[in-house]
Design a protein around this motif. Structure first.
Motif, mmCIF file in Angstrom:
data_model
loop_
_atom_site.group_PDB
_atom_site.id
_atom_site.type_symbol
_atom_site.label_atom_id
_atom_site.label_comp_id
_atom_site.label_asym_id
_atom_site.label_seq_id
_atom_site.Cartn_x
_atom_site.Cartn_y
_atom_site.Cartn_z
ATOM 1 N N LEU A 1 -5.378 -8.840 2.638
ATOM 2 C CA LEU A 1 -6.873 -8.279 2.677
ATOM 3 C C LEU A 1 -7.650 -9.315 1.373
ATOM 4 N N THR A 2 -6.768 -9.823 0.497
ATOM 5 C CA THR A 2 -7.382 -10.546 -0.611
ATOM 6 C C THR A 2 -7.648 -11.787 0.128
ATOM 7 N N LEU B 1 0.931 1.803 0.135
ATOM 8 C CA LEU B 1 -0.218 0.885 -0.268
ATOM 9 C C LEU B 1 0.088 -0.123 -1.094
ATOM 10 N N LEU C 1 -13.388 -3.826 3.681
ATOM 11 C CA LEU C 1 -12.264 -4.452 4.565
ATOM 12 C C LEU C 1 -11.327 -3.518 4.950
ATOM 13 N N GLN C 2 -10.829 -3.900 6.221
ATOM 14 C CA GLN C 2 -9.343 -2.924 6.447
ATOM 15 C C GLN C 2 -8.534 -3.490 7.174
ATOM 16 N N LEU C 3 -7.341 -2.878 7.209
ATOM 17 C CA LEU C 3 -6.212 -3.603 8.045
ATOM 18 C C LEU C 3 -6.552 -3.547 9.615
ATOM 19 N N LYS D 1 -10.731 -11.261 2.123
ATOM 20 C CA LYS D 1 -11.900 -11.142 1.590
ATOM 21 C C LYS D 1 -12.574 -12.460 0.792
ATOM 22 N N LEU E 1 1.129 -3.075 0.814
ATOM 23 C CA LEU E 1 0.096 -3.795 1.597
ATOM 24 C C LEU E 1 -0.883 -4.489 0.388
ATOM 25 N N GLU E 2 -1.112 -3.984 -0.685
ATOM 26 C CA GLU E 2 -1.633 -4.789 -1.791
ATOM 27 C C GLU E 2 -0.899 -5.954 -2.072
ATOM 28 N N ALA F 1 -17.188 -6.407 0.274
ATOM 29 C CA ALA F 1 -16.427 -5.426 -0.767
ATOM 30 C C ALA F 1 -15.288 -4.940 -0.532
ATOM 31 N N PRO F 2 -14.317 -4.907 -1.361
ATOM 32 C CA PRO F 2 -12.930 -4.671 -0.745
ATOM 33 C C PRO F 2 -12.874 -3.162 0.184
ATOM 34 N N GLN F 3 -13.785 -2.281 -0.261
ATOM 35 C CA GLN F 3 -13.843 -1.123 0.121
ATOM 36 C C GLN F 3 -14.111 -1.258 1.670
ATOM 37 N N ASN G 1 -1.009 -9.149 -0.271
ATOM 38 C CA ASN G 1 -2.307 -10.163 -0.419
ATOM 39 C C ASN G 1 -3.209 -10.210 0.662
#
Lengths: 507, 507
Positions: B263-264, B254, B449-451, B267, B257-258, B445-447, B261
């Motif tokens: 998923l950022t 995790l 969005l998924q890989l 977004k 993954l963060e 919302a970040p929640q 970036n």
């Protein structure tokens, strides 16, 4: 748990019976809960009846597709059965072997173990008196009982509370005998302790402990680390809080998701369940699972191992039976654990989302094997809801003893009786289900595990379009059935008309 | 891009034409690319032909279900059309309004803008000479062109390169005129700059810059921050590396993954695309999108806004047209951006997964609206593969000019001609598709969005069981069609037999 459920009672034709000094006899083999019956083909009067409890040992041998079972009896008789087909042979052998187990009512007044049900399955070789002694040596009186019998090879999962060895290394001969009685000669087993070694060692100071390998020489101990109690509850609180976070920042979301540790717990539980399943199915070894009380992480592991190993537990009725057996009857303290959820400020140390974590793990497997489950995600969500708040009696109380005292069976309705009505069942049925008789091995790589949106994001966003997609699929399958019925009807009408024509033409 | 595609040419009956000093005439209205034609019902010889280019202004009014369009012509004529049905009225009005645009071949030799195609759509009020001047004021010669026309209200998306204001605040009257020409009187528009304000300000030192609001008084500038170039490439490299990480640690996964970036970026891009779509559909405002070159983040925003707004872009042919228009013809430098992917050590500054990020964003929307797309995830994966390595000519070169010089149209086969064969199309068709004519608003919302597992985890785990579920669904739908055909056949046979019966009975 129905004892009869454990016994496959197939009827096999063309079995050949060999006895010393007798000519071979060909006939049909039937198995009941108590007997093995062979009826001769040549002479219908000749029937061999053999009590399971008379069996002292059995051997299996294979030559090509022909299997041979040699049964050695306590009365010194030896008989040999040639069985065509390897699978039939294995089925019969394991059905005979399960007779090494018996139903015990030693706990019928809940006096030996308050968190156990009145009936439990234990090794045949151990009598009720020994069970009473073992209960004094196990946390909460939870002596080792049968949790799962793997028909494929006769290996078992047992579960219990921790042994009360204390700092003096106390022993219990009956405990050692019970645990060893579950292993065949020369076989090894695994004790899966759900606590890390240091935690298990620290438990001795409080009277608990773990099995010394010297006293259980056929068993190898493996320590895993599944979290318990407030750690899990805090994890849930953090997770739900981060799901509700509206700051719209991706880094913050992923950091908080990580910090909640929820997916780490999922991973630990699933990994241990896979290990348990591997011991049985790949190593051909039996296992005993326990942590401290044997009412939380232990049940997560034993029930998930069954989801992996046993196709029936992936059906709706099978899963209901699993929850009844491995959670309700097994004494998971639902009332304590599910008294409050993520929003309550008064944190009690006995609250913990142990059952929710189990359901989440099932969802993870379901997601990876979308055709192998008869039920869908909604079924799991419904169970989560009822565990925390329900108009039914099923999840009330902390164990069977409490439910009996509260007379819940008389005073309340069972969740299952409601869920199993066709109108309800249709909501919970997976339209893609195709019975899969194999063991299913989920991936437990962190990359493979996901947040369960259906539970944790369901109030944070509309699921309208996802629901529509699901309904579309259900409608297509419904329409399929209608069309099939129409085809059948039209065919019938056509056949009738053609017959009428024939009748008209003949005169 | 086909200009004709932008014009809805419906035929509407029962239209009433009002002209001063004449009695009203009822008839049928037809629209062609050049004319508006009204044929009288009473007298077939009377036909009113009106050139779109003669229209000076149009007004719309509604009274209940009756719509009225007042057309004011450059020759001072005023006519009024009463149209039954609000939707028809809006369609006709927007079809007339689009005539404010024209096809320009100013770039037919690729001399004005090397990264533009030979034909572009520009405001009718601006001639080719002015376009040449505007090109010198925009990065890479990328003068503002039409990207999307929102039929519902006639608002548009335009795109361009950054204005070359430099540190002296250089202006270009033709640029100001062009951009203002796209707005109706009294209307406001938004310039969406994909760079943060400070980056846009720094760009002035290198001769670039942004539109001063004083010189574009009808326009409001909004700065967003979509990353570019090596930042995206490094993000991809980190993401793929963490997906391949086999340390089996949830926290590490995790964290990585963060840290990637990825998923950022997803977004940011989706948020900007939603903003663009909102300007058109909710604010009723036109927009101009650009960053620096106008070949990367700009195209992500304009193409995703179309996915959100335009149902046709969610069909297979519509999505192919979108990629052809907004990526290939619009001059996204595929050869530079997709030369290498995540595993290459020699990092070039022009490599960047801009197109992959776009596809990932489409996947995120597809995941949230599983019934609204005619294509499935495999279609997106296929496009990703061909953008990076392909036996077809479609994604070769950096722009249309290069593809022309390389004679790719003569020397290679087009990906589309292969993909559009029925045998291939069947692999890419979403069995759940139901045409959805609405604007679809994805959650960013970040929640939510998924890989994208289908791309990033496809080699790390077996997708056997997921594929099986998908095939099961496809099979059920195929079987539906077969059954329907069978029902039809049987009905026909039954009807024939019944007719024969009738014939036999009558004599």
């Amino acid at each position: 748990m129905e004892f009869a459920e454990l016994i496959k009672t197939p009827r096999v034709d063309n079995v050949v019976l060999h006895r010393p000094f007798y000519p071979p006899v060909e006939g049909t083999l039937c198995l009941t809960g108590h007997h093995l019956i062979l009826s001769s083909r040549q002479d219908n009067t000749e029937e061999l009846w053999l009590l399971h409890s008379n069996i002292d040992a059995i051997d299996k041998r294979f030559v090509g597709p022909l299997g041979t079972i040699i049964i050695k009896c306590k009365d010194f008789r030896i008989i040999q059965l040639d069985i065509p087909g390897m699978e039939e042979c294995l089925n019969i052998a394991s059905s005979i072997e399960i007779s090494e187990w018996r139903l015990s009512y030693v706990n019928k007044e809940f006096a030996v173990c308050p968190s156990y049900p009145p009936a439990v399955i234990v090794p045949k070789a151990v009598d009720d008196e020994a069970l009473r002694k073992v209960a004094t040596f196990r946390h909460g009186g939870r002596f080792p009982v049968l949790s799962y019998y793997h028909k494929k090879n006769g290996m078992v999962i047992m579960r219990s509370g921790q042994p009360l060895t204390g700092t003096n290394g106390r022993r219990c001969k009956e405990d050692e005998k019970l645990i060893n009685a579950t292993l065949r000669a020369g076989k090894r087993g695994y004790i899966i302790d759900t606590r890390p070694l240091n935690v298990a060692q620290q438990a001795r100071a409080k009277g608990g402990g773990f099995e010394q390998e010297a006293h259980y020489p056929q068993w190898r101990r493996i320590h895993k680390s599944i979290e318990r109690y407030h750690i899990l509850q805090e994890s849930l609180i953090k997770l739900v809080e981060s799901c509700n976070d509206q700051t719209q920042n991706m880094d913050r979301w992923l950091s908080k998701l990580e910090a909640s540790n929820w997916l780490t717990h999922i991973k630990e539980i699933l990994t241990t369940a896979c290990l348990a399943a591997q011991c049985l199915d790949r190593e051909g070894a039996s296992i005993l699972v326990h942590g401290t009380e044997g009412t939380d992480s232990t049940l997560q592991v034993t029930s998930l191992a069954q989801i992996i190993l046993e196709p029936r537990s992936r059906t709706i009725r099978g899963f209901e039976a699993l929850i009844e057996r491995e959670w309700l009857q097994a004494g998971h303290p639902f009332q304590q654990r599910c008294a409050q959820s993520a929003y309550c400020n008064s944190k009690q140390k006995w609250e913990a989302p142990v059952f929710l974590l189990f359901l989440d793990c099932v969802w993870q497997i379901l997601r990876q094997f979308p055709c192998s489950f008869e039920f869908n995600e909604n079924f799991l969500i419904m169970l989560f809801e009822h565990a925390y708040a329900s108009q039914f009696g099923t999840f009330l109380g902390n164990n069977e003893s409490e439910r009996c005292k509260l007379k819940l069976q008389q005073k309340t309705m069972s969740l299952w009786s409601w869920v199993n009505r066709p109108s309800e069942l249709s909501k919970f049925t997976n339209p893609l289900f195709e019975a899969n008789n194999l063991v299913i091995w989920p991936s437990v790589a962190p990359q493979s595990l996901q947040l369960w949106e259906g539970i944790f994001l369901r109030w944070n966003r509309s699921s309208k379009y996802l629901d529509e997609a699901y309904e579309e699929m259900v409608n297509i399958i419904e329409y399929n059935k209608e069309l099939q019925a129409k085809v059948n009807l039209l065919r019938r009408q056509l056949a009738e008309l053609e017959t009428e024509d024939g009748v008209q033409e003949s005169p």
